[in-house]
Design an enzyme around this catalytic site. Sequence first.
Site, PDB file in Angstrom:
ATOM      1  N   SER A 129       0.872  -1.183   0.000  1.00 27.41           N
ATOM      2  CA  SER A 129       0.000   0.000   0.000  1.00 27.41           C
ATOM      3  C   SER A 129       0.902   1.224   0.000  1.00 27.41           C
ATOM      4  CB  SER A 129      -0.857  -0.004   1.265  1.00 27.41           C
ATOM      5  OG  SER A 129      -1.427   1.266   1.468  1.00 27.41           O
ATOM      6  N   TYR A 142      -1.829  -0.893  10.427  1.00 31.42           N
ATOM      7  CA  TYR A 142      -1.972  -1.347   9.033  1.00 31.42           C
ATOM      8  C   TYR A 142      -0.797  -0.827   8.206  1.00 31.42           C
ATOM      9  CZ  TYR A 142      -3.583  -1.478   4.199  1.00 31.42           C
ATOM     10  OH  TYR A 142      -3.660  -1.689   2.843  1.00 31.42           O
TER      11      TYR A 142
END
Length: 246
Positions: A129, A142
């Site tokens: 990401s 995350y």
Amino acid sequence: MLALITGASSGIGKELAIQLANKNYNLILIARRIDKLKNLRAKLKNVEVTIYQTDLTNIEQLNKLIDNIKDKKIDLFINNAGFGIVGKSYNIPTENELNMIDLNIKSLHILTKFALTHMDSGKIVNISSLAAYLPTPKLASYAATKAYVSNYSEAINYELKKANKSLKVLTVAPGPVKTEFNKVAKAKQKLKALDVKTCVKIIIKGIEKNKSLIIPGFKMKLLYFLTRLMPKKLILNASYKIQNKK
Ligand SMILES: NC(=O)c1ccc[n+]([C@@H]2O[C@H](COP(=O)([O-])OP(=O)(O)OC[C@H]3O[C@@H](n4cnc5c(N)ncnc54)[C@H](OP(=O)(O)O)[C@@H]3O)[C@@H](O)[C@H]2O)c1
């Protein structure tokens, strides 16, 4: 050609399956929601599709999956399954974060090691990401799991390159994409997100071009380069403001 995709029941993984089937890849698809995998298999009539219902955070199920795929010649091994948790770290139950670490880091690590030792050529594609490249308040754990994915994948790819191996490890770092991600993360999406078809088109183009780091979308590429130049304090402040919109 054979592609394996984890997290193929929705979002980026499902769209990867559809677009790779259009390119005549046979597929091995993995997720927990078997009905969604069955529905997808029924739609992909032109290629051979094998599905495995697997909770990748469950070590017995993960080992069983590895046993099932160990003799297959896989050309494209896509570690895509993952989820995020939005919120203030001091409010998030630790066990939820540990479950995310089991999926985003542990299972990806085990599957990457499996692929590294079983594939002589082809590509391992690890979905990270853009959050991997910036400390992200309200998405802290995350973003940290994805920092692991990016750093691990980029370093292995360099090892393979230095050893003149034809096997490659490509890293994909998307910004916001319209999938079930926000529903699972319990986030309200107020940021403009890339449509999943466009995102996957760019990912596949990057895979075909052997790009070691694939960042879908011009704005996200720009953001990536800016974060390389900006002082950390500014990055923290900017990403806090962005996450506060969720
Ligand atoms: N969407 C975004 O904005 C965005 C941005 C950057 C990076 N990413 C990354 O892109 C990847 C795909 O996410 P997405 O956006 O497509 O989200 P998604 O629509 O929620 O898809 C996630 C996939 O992972 C699977 N999965 C979740 N837990 C699992 C488990 N324990 N075992 C096996 N499979 C599991 C889900 O299937 P089941 O529930 O059926 O198991 C689903 O197929 C993730 O790694 C995510 O971090 C997404």
